[in-house]
Scaffold this motif. Structure first.
Motif, mmCIF file in Angstrom:
data_model
loop_
_atom_site.group_PDB
_atom_site.id
_atom_site.type_symbol
_atom_site.label_atom_id
_atom_site.label_comp_id
_atom_site.label_asym_id
_atom_site.label_seq_id
_atom_site.Cartn_x
_atom_site.Cartn_y
_atom_site.Cartn_z
ATOM 1 N N TRP A 28 1.117 -1.236 0.316
ATOM 2 C CA TRP A 28 -0.208 -0.191 0.258
ATOM 3 C C TRP A 28 0.819 0.903 0.646
ATOM 4 C CZ3 TRP A 28 -4.669 0.639 -0.910
ATOM 5 C CH2 TRP A 28 -5.712 -0.751 -0.880
ATOM 6 N N LEU A 29 1.605 1.103 0.251
ATOM 7 C CA LEU A 29 2.701 2.298 0.417
ATOM 8 C C LEU A 29 3.511 2.435 -0.515
ATOM 9 C CD1 LEU A 29 4.144 2.321 4.167
ATOM 10 C CD2 LEU A 29 2.546 3.526 3.650
ATOM 11 N N ILE A 30 4.303 1.788 -1.141
ATOM 12 C CA ILE A 30 4.607 1.445 -2.373
ATOM 13 C C ILE A 30 4.098 2.388 -3.635
ATOM 14 C CG2 ILE A 30 5.587 0.374 -4.869
ATOM 15 C CD1 ILE A 30 6.737 -1.400 -2.378
ATOM 16 N N ASP A 31 2.621 1.501 -3.473
ATOM 17 C CA ASP A 31 1.627 1.922 -4.066
ATOM 18 C C ASP A 31 0.889 3.531 -4.381
ATOM 19 O OD1 ASP A 31 -0.708 0.680 -6.473
ATOM 20 O OD2 ASP A 31 -1.831 2.117 -4.936
ATOM 21 N N ALA A 32 0.983 4.313 -2.869
ATOM 22 C CA ALA A 32 0.400 5.680 -3.008
ATOM 23 C C ALA A 32 0.916 5.946 -4.091
ATOM 24 C CB ALA A 32 0.548 5.710 -1.542
ATOM 25 N N VAL A 33 2.415 6.054 -3.703
ATOM 26 C CA VAL A 33 3.556 6.802 -4.699
ATOM 27 C C VAL A 33 3.791 6.382 -6.154
ATOM 28 C CG1 VAL A 33 6.781 7.862 -4.953
ATOM 29 C CG2 VAL A 33 4.935 7.456 -2.481
ATOM 30 N N PHE A 34 4.110 5.434 -5.969
ATOM 31 C CA PHE A 34 4.396 4.188 -7.379
ATOM 32 C C PHE A 34 3.423 3.413 -7.744
ATOM 33 C CE2 PHE A 34 6.960 0.826 -9.750
ATOM 34 C CZ PHE A 34 7.070 1.593 -10.754
ATOM 35 N N PRO A 35 1.927 3.766 -8.847
ATOM 36 C CA PRO A 35 0.727 3.187 -8.531
ATOM 37 C C PRO A 35 1.541 1.709 -9.548
ATOM 38 C CG PRO A 35 0.212 5.511 -9.529
ATOM 39 C CD PRO A 35 2.207 5.030 -9.434
ATOM 40 N N PHE A 36 1.055 0.797 -9.106
ATOM 41 C CA PHE A 36 1.343 -0.268 -9.697
ATOM 42 C C PHE A 36 0.503 -1.555 -9.704
ATOM 43 C CE2 PHE A 36 3.057 -3.614 -6.479
ATOM 44 C CZ PHE A 36 2.946 -3.213 -5.593
ATOM 45 N N ASP A 37 0.676 -2.310 -10.347
ATOM 46 C CA ASP A 37 -0.825 -3.034 -10.802
ATOM 47 C C ASP A 37 -0.341 -4.918 -9.111
ATOM 48 O OD1 ASP A 37 -2.459 -5.492 -10.320
ATOM 49 O OD2 ASP A 37 -2.587 -5.719 -12.829
#
Ligand code: GLN
Length: 284
Positions: A28-37
């Protein structure tokens, strides 16, 4: 750094800090800055993440490691299939609240003339209950009341982003009661502050970041129910429903309050943990 190494690194940081679900939170933390599937983490693992984004993500992981709730860091969370913006000063949506929401569906579904449906949500917070109801019953007139200056912008933004045309009232629920007519509503619903004074002393570390205003319910946690039930019962139509979220230990007190105010068909509903979490009844 590759997405895979970043994921491993963030997971380790969170694990060291004692997070209970470090791998889940890292995503979730990564996805907040670097959206990925999120479902394709392994397949996308070789993607390169720019250095400045890695730094940013690692600083978010540090905030999380210091106990700040994941949802305040990502700035959003899901509830009942929709996205809501959250941040300091507003209660984070909890899955538990689905219980009080869904327990009203059979009653609302049974109402023939949906165009005249009127719903009032007290202590609305981020607006998850009012907005979910408006999305399900689009012709209903839904009103949300919230006191907090900090929560209000989130409530407004969430209504707008979810395209839910609800009335928002910025007021203390105990002051604005005269704004409503007697016999006006089909449903009055609320997830008021209900944490007891004793439990306020032992809150989970993340919950300490959340607003006291949305949690503190007095000595036995029932201060709001004691005032809402007699004050708002007259605002319901005959046969109208009152529904509350609550803590299992409060069941008897709230049931008695509702019975004394003339409610019948009082029913309690359990959350997925198997504890009583919501109660509703209809006014005779
Ligand atoms: N369920 C929340 C908690 O236990 C309390 C929410 C509320 O007081 N309305 O942290």
């Amino acid at each position: 750094m590759t997405l895979r190494s970043l994921y491993t690194k963030v997971t380790e940081t969170l694990e060291k800090a004692g997070a209970q679900t470090p791998a889940f939170e890292a995503i979730w933390l990564i996805d907040a800055v670097f959206p990925f599937d999120r479902l394709k983490l392994l397949a996308e693992g070789d993607r390169e993440v720019e250095e400045d984004l890695c730094t940013k993500i690692q600083s978010l992981a540090q905030r999380r490691a210091q106990g700040e709730p994941l949802q305040y860091i990502t700035g959003q969370w899901e509830f009942f299939g929709r996205k809501y913006y959250v941040g300091e000063g507003v209660l984070i949506p909890r899955d538990d609240t689905e219980v009080v929401l869904t327990c009203t569906f059979p009653y609302l579904d049974s109402i023939k003339n949906k165009a005249e449906l009127k719903i009032l949500d007290l202590c609305s917070g981020s607006g998850i209950i009012a907005i979910s109801l408006k999305k399900r019953y689009e012709s209903a007139q839904v009103t949300a009341v919230e006191l907090s200056d900090k929560a209000l912008p989130y409530l407004k933004k969430n209504a707008k982003e979810n395209k839910a045309d609800i009335n928002i009232i910025h007021a203390d629920i105990f002051d604005c009661v005269a704004d409503f007519s007697d016999g006006e509503f089909d449903l009055i619903i609320s997830n008021p502050p209900y944490v007891t004074d004793e439990d306020m002393k032992n809150l989970q570390s993340e919950v300490r970041f959340e607003p006291e205003l949305a949690l503190k319910g007095g000595k036995d946690g029932c201060d709001f129910y004691r005032r809402i039930v007699p004050l708002y019962a007259p605002k319901l139509k005959q046969g109208g429903m009152l529904a509350f979220e609550y803590d299992s230990s409060q069941a008897e007190i709230i049931e008695a309050l509702m019975r004394n105010a003339g409610f019948e068909n009082i029913t309690v509903f359990d959350d997925i943990g198997g504890v009583h979490r919501a109660i509703n009844g209809t006014l005779v």
